[in-house]
Design an enzyme around this catalytic site. Structure first.
Site: not given
Ligand code: PMP
Length: 429
Positions: A144, A239, A267
């Site tokens: 994701y 990511d 995060k």
């Molecule tokens: N990339 C990864 C690997 C994630 O785990 C997440 C959210 N869980 C995101 C992007 C998106 O981040 P946000 O919820 O802050 O938009």
């Protein structure tokens, strides 16, 4: 189920907020029941609206590596707030944070601060396309990268939880620029480059996947991605929104010793406030406006409260022994859970990297989305509710990572193992 305060709040919420929540996975669709509304948190514990206390292994889905309401983070936020909450103009502490991140993650020569992981991944893709002057992106099924249009193809997290193959409202043309391949499958990557090599701008990958439950990279996978992208003049984007500052001070790229071209962070970087970043090689990042032609912006980007919380968090993580402690806690918990599963003869596997872990029921090994999807979801739901009744708060979906924080103690882990032992006894009857 008694009509507790959370249920009352949920009913009120559902009348004004779609599904009663501001992010889908909070609604507990994968496990059933009503989500707990949370009133407070302190160290490793949260307290719901009805006053019930739980040991928390969600940690707001990753940011809270120091636990809830850490006094130094609260102080940093208060200090920043009393000096003005936002200016829409540069501040010294943004520079400090950028310098600190670049020092800890050497592949990042320059970075830009944004407010969410979604923005970070979306912007990294845009600058990768501009740099390579190619359009296609490879992503992996179950990873994701936020909810921007082109990245919602076969995404994990809430998308997997709800069983949506894609999202409505995404024009098919957008998703067509995204090639989706199985995680940990280098051969599939190689075939995609054979077919579309000249059109692929970048591979984006979670170097340890957290969004179909925790799935570590198999040996050679990340190295293979580095080699094949270099050979085809495509970019490699890690990511690290979850793994950054989680699995090692330098993220997964530090742990596995791979240098991506671009990295997304979020995060932990914001210490529990809305802050994320993308960064990497200077020649790529210098394509961004105002010095280059790639537009990207944000009213609250680099917000002083978030930057101060992030600086305080990342600085606390630089103390000696922090990552050894996280590894130790994660290992103790996972091996304790495994012993209990074995003793009770319950078929399951626990995937773990440091302080992030997932328990998959009814399957012996999980290294991609298809295997994750084959786990026993009903047993997971019973486990979730069984643990909740015993005061342990876990992610309400089989396709999410659970997190141990530095606020968890050995006693907390013992309590968790006792609860698990008790639940497995009930489950085996
Ligand atoms: N990339 C990864 C690997 C994630 O785990 C997440 C959210 N869980 C995101 C992007 C998106 O981040 P946000 O919820 O802050 O938009």
């Amino acid at each position: 189920m008694s009509a507790d305060k959370s249920i009352q709040l949920y009913k009120r919420a559902a009348a004004k907020i779609p599904g009663g929540v501001n992010s889908p996975v909070r609604a507990w669709k994968a496990v059933g029941g009503f989500p707990k509304f949370i009133a407070r948190g302190k160290s490793a514990y949260i307290i719901d609206a009805g006053g019930k206390k739980y040991l928390d292994f969600v940690g707001s889905w990753g940011p809270l590596i120091l636990g809830h309401a850490h006094p130094k983070i609260v102080a940093a936020i208060k200090k920043a707030a009393s000096a003005g909450t936002t200016f829409g103009a540069p501040t010294e502490r943004e520079v400090e944070l950028a310098e600190l991140v670049a020092r800890l993650i050497p592949s990042i020569q320059e970075l830009r601060l944004v407010s969410s992981g979604t923005e970070a991944a979306m912007s990294a893709i845009r600058v990768a396309r501009a740099f390579t002057q190619k359009t296609k992106i490879i992503k992996f099924e179950g990873c994701y990268h936020g909810h921007s249009d082109g990245l919602l193809a076969k995404a994990g997290s809430g998308v997997a939880t709800l069983g949506l193959p894609d999202s409505a409202g995404v024009p098919s043309g957008f998703a067509q620029e995204t090639i989706v391949l199985p995680y940990n499958d280098l051969e599939a990557v190689s075939e995609a480059f054979d077919q579309h090599g000249g059109e692929i701008a970048a591979i984006i990958v979670e170097p340890v996947c957290g969004n179909m439950g925790v799935i570590p990279p198999v040996s050679g996978f990340l190295t293979g991605l580095r080699e094949i992208t270099t050979a085809h003049e495509a970019l490699l984007i890690f990511d690290e929104v979850i793994t950054g500052f989680r699995v090692a001070p330098g993220g997964a790229q530090g742990l596995y010793k791979i240098k991506p071209d671009l990295t997304c962070l979020g995060k932990i970087l914001g210490g529990g406030l809305p802050l994320a970043a993308f960064g990497g090689k200077r020649e790529i990042m210098n394509l961004l406006a105002p010095i280059g032609p790639v537009y990207q912006a944000g009213t609250l980007s680099g917000n002083p409260l978030a930057v101060n919380a992030g600086l305080a968090t990342v600085n606390l993580l630089r103390r000696d022994g922090v990552y050894a402690k996280l590894e130790d806690l994660g290992k103790t918990l996972a091996s304790g859970l495994r012993n209990i599963l074995e003793r009770r003869g319950i078929s399951a596997v626990i995937n773990r990297v440091g302080s992030m872990w997932t328990l998959f029921f009814g399957i012996q090994a999980v290294s991609n989305a298809a295997q994750a999807q084959a786990c026993d979801r009903e047993q997971f739901a019973r486990y979730f509710h069984g643990m909740l009744r015993r005061g342990i708060y876990l992610p309400p979906s089989p396709f999410e990572a659970a997190f141990v924080s530095l606020a968890h103690t050995q006693r907390d882990l013992n309590k968790t193992l006792d609860a698990f032992d008790d639940w497995t006894r009930e489950e085996s009857k």
